[in-house]
Design an enzyme around this catalytic site. Structure first.
Site, PDB file in Angstrom:
ATOM      1  N   GLU A  89       0.624  -1.330  -0.017  1.00 15.69           N
ATOM      2  CA  GLU A  89      -0.079   0.233   0.109  1.00 15.69           C
ATOM      3  C   GLU A  89       0.906   1.183  -0.222  1.00 15.69           C
ATOM      4  O   GLU A  89       0.146   2.436  -0.188  1.00 15.69           O
ATOM      5  CB  GLU A  89      -0.829   0.107   1.364  1.00 15.69           C
ATOM      6  CG  GLU A  89      -2.131  -0.962   1.099  1.00 15.69           C
ATOM      7  CD  GLU A  89      -3.010  -0.938   0.102  1.00 15.69           C
ATOM      8  OE1 GLU A  89      -3.110   0.360  -0.291  1.00 15.69           O
ATOM      9  OE2 GLU A  89      -3.958  -1.615  -0.218  1.00 15.69           O
ATOM     10  N   GLU A 120       7.867 -22.112   7.826  1.00 19.38           N
ATOM     11  CA  GLU A 120       7.959 -21.019   8.745  1.00 19.38           C
ATOM     12  C   GLU A 120       9.219 -21.930   9.866  1.00 19.38           C
ATOM     13  O   GLU A 120       9.563 -21.216  10.893  1.00 19.38           O
ATOM     14  CB  GLU A 120       6.927 -20.900   9.618  1.00 19.38           C
ATOM     15  CG  GLU A 120       6.232 -21.789  10.268  1.00 19.38           C
ATOM     16  CD  GLU A 120       4.812 -21.546  11.101  1.00 19.38           C
ATOM     17  OE1 GLU A 120       4.739 -21.561  12.337  1.00 19.38           O
ATOM     18  OE2 GLU A 120       3.945 -20.939  10.259  1.00 19.38           O
TER      19      GLU A 120
END
Length: 331
Positions: A89, A120
């Site tokens: 953004e 992960e």
């Protein structure tokens, strides 16, 4: 290994059972939603308590940006996706390059849409991903992990710290292991989730709020706003073109026709258009004035001895302002 992990999770408040939702499986829909809403109200106060640490992180990020360095987010699962959301953004909102705020997620781009099992759990992968983007000592690395124990994030923070980067840990547990791996620890502890261990809920909301604060405050500190107007927004679609026109009109008080006339002279650059209108300078002179003020519009105007008084929120909400801007500008 499994026994050790079970013991670790037992120490985390985000993994505890919520005493307020023990009967949630028996409740009607409206009562379930009430429970969720009640739990969500706990998040802002927890974030507020971390403002001193968030402030330290913002100051470090601003210094990195001023030196041409980057802010780098890294996380797994929901935490990684939230980092991506904040990073992508920034270019349209603040008119910055796509490499200024970078987000890494364990498992790569595929993990944005589908869980990449095991990614992960690798300490090495975190460091490797940072090496692959050419991490430098001037960059700031923010490791995001609701549990605070994600190996991918720990490995990344360790590598970044060894390289000399400022490191930040963002977790929702006071007992977060990543806190010990970072220079700055931001730990908004929001307590047990309404569904045990579903950290995309309150923990995810807290992380999103903090990430919003990190980039928004940093961009404001870089001169990306004029008062509270988003003057470096990129006009890349019809909505943003209309928003840009509205910003210029609100900042200067001119009518739509005049705003469009000046915007057309500067490739729809709202900040430059406002500078030209309020100062009376031509484009080249306005660009020089802004550059001398390091991009701070208000500072550039003050240097010229000018007073500014943008429209108040009440004035900008008047029907005549909406009509002048075009209704599409307000959505």
């Amino acid at each position: 290994m499994n026994q050790k992990l079970i013991q670790e999770l037992a120490l985390l408040t985000s993994e505890a059972r919520n005493p307020d939702t023990q009967d949630i499986d028996l409740l009607p829909t409206e009562d379930i939603l009430g429970k969720i809403n009640d739990a969500d109200r706990e998040v802002p106060p927890a974030v507020y308590r971390e403002i001193p640490h968030i402030s330290r992180a913002v100051d470090a990020i601003v210094e990195a940006f001023k030196s041409g360095a980057r802010l780098i987010y890294m996380g797994a699962g929901t935490s990684g996706r939230l980092g991506i959301l904040d990073a992508v953004e920034c270019p349209p909102t603040y008119g910055v390059g796509e490499d200024m705020v970078v987000a890494l997620i364990a498992g790569g781009s595929e993990a944005v849409y589908r869980a990449q099992e095991g990614a992960e759990d690798s300490f090495e992968l975190g460091g490797e991903d940072l090496k692959n983007i050419g991490l430098t000592p001037q960059d700031v690395v923010v490791g995001i992990a609701a549990s605070g124990r994600t190996p991918y994030v720990i490995g990344g923070l360790r590598y970044a710290r060894q390289l000399g980067c400022v490191t930040v840990a963002l977790s929702c547990n006071r007992a977060a292991a990543i806190a010990a791996e970072a220079d700055i620890a931001i730990l908004p502890e929001v307590g047990p989730e309404i569904l045990t261990g579903s950290t995309r809920m309150k923990a995810g909301t807290a992380q999103k709020l903090v990430l919003n604060m990190l980039t928004t405050a940093s961009m404001i500190r870089l001169g990306k706003s004029f008062y509270n107007l988003m003057v470096d927004v990129k006009a890349t679609n019809e909505k943003l073109v209309s928003r840009t026109r509205r910003i210029v009109m609100e900042a200067t008080g001119v009518e739509l026709q005049e705003a469009d006339r000046v915007l057309s002279q500067c490739e729809h650059n709202a900040k430059l258009a406002i500078m030209m209108i309020l100062s009376g300078l031509d484009r080249r002179e306005a660009e020089i004035a802004l550059r001398n003020a390091n991009g701070f519009l208000r500072r550039a105007l003050q240097t010229l001895g000018m007073k500014t008084s943008p429209a108040t929120p009440a004035e900008s909400a008047k029907p005549e302002v909406r009509e002048r801007c075009g209704e599409e500008a307000v959505y």
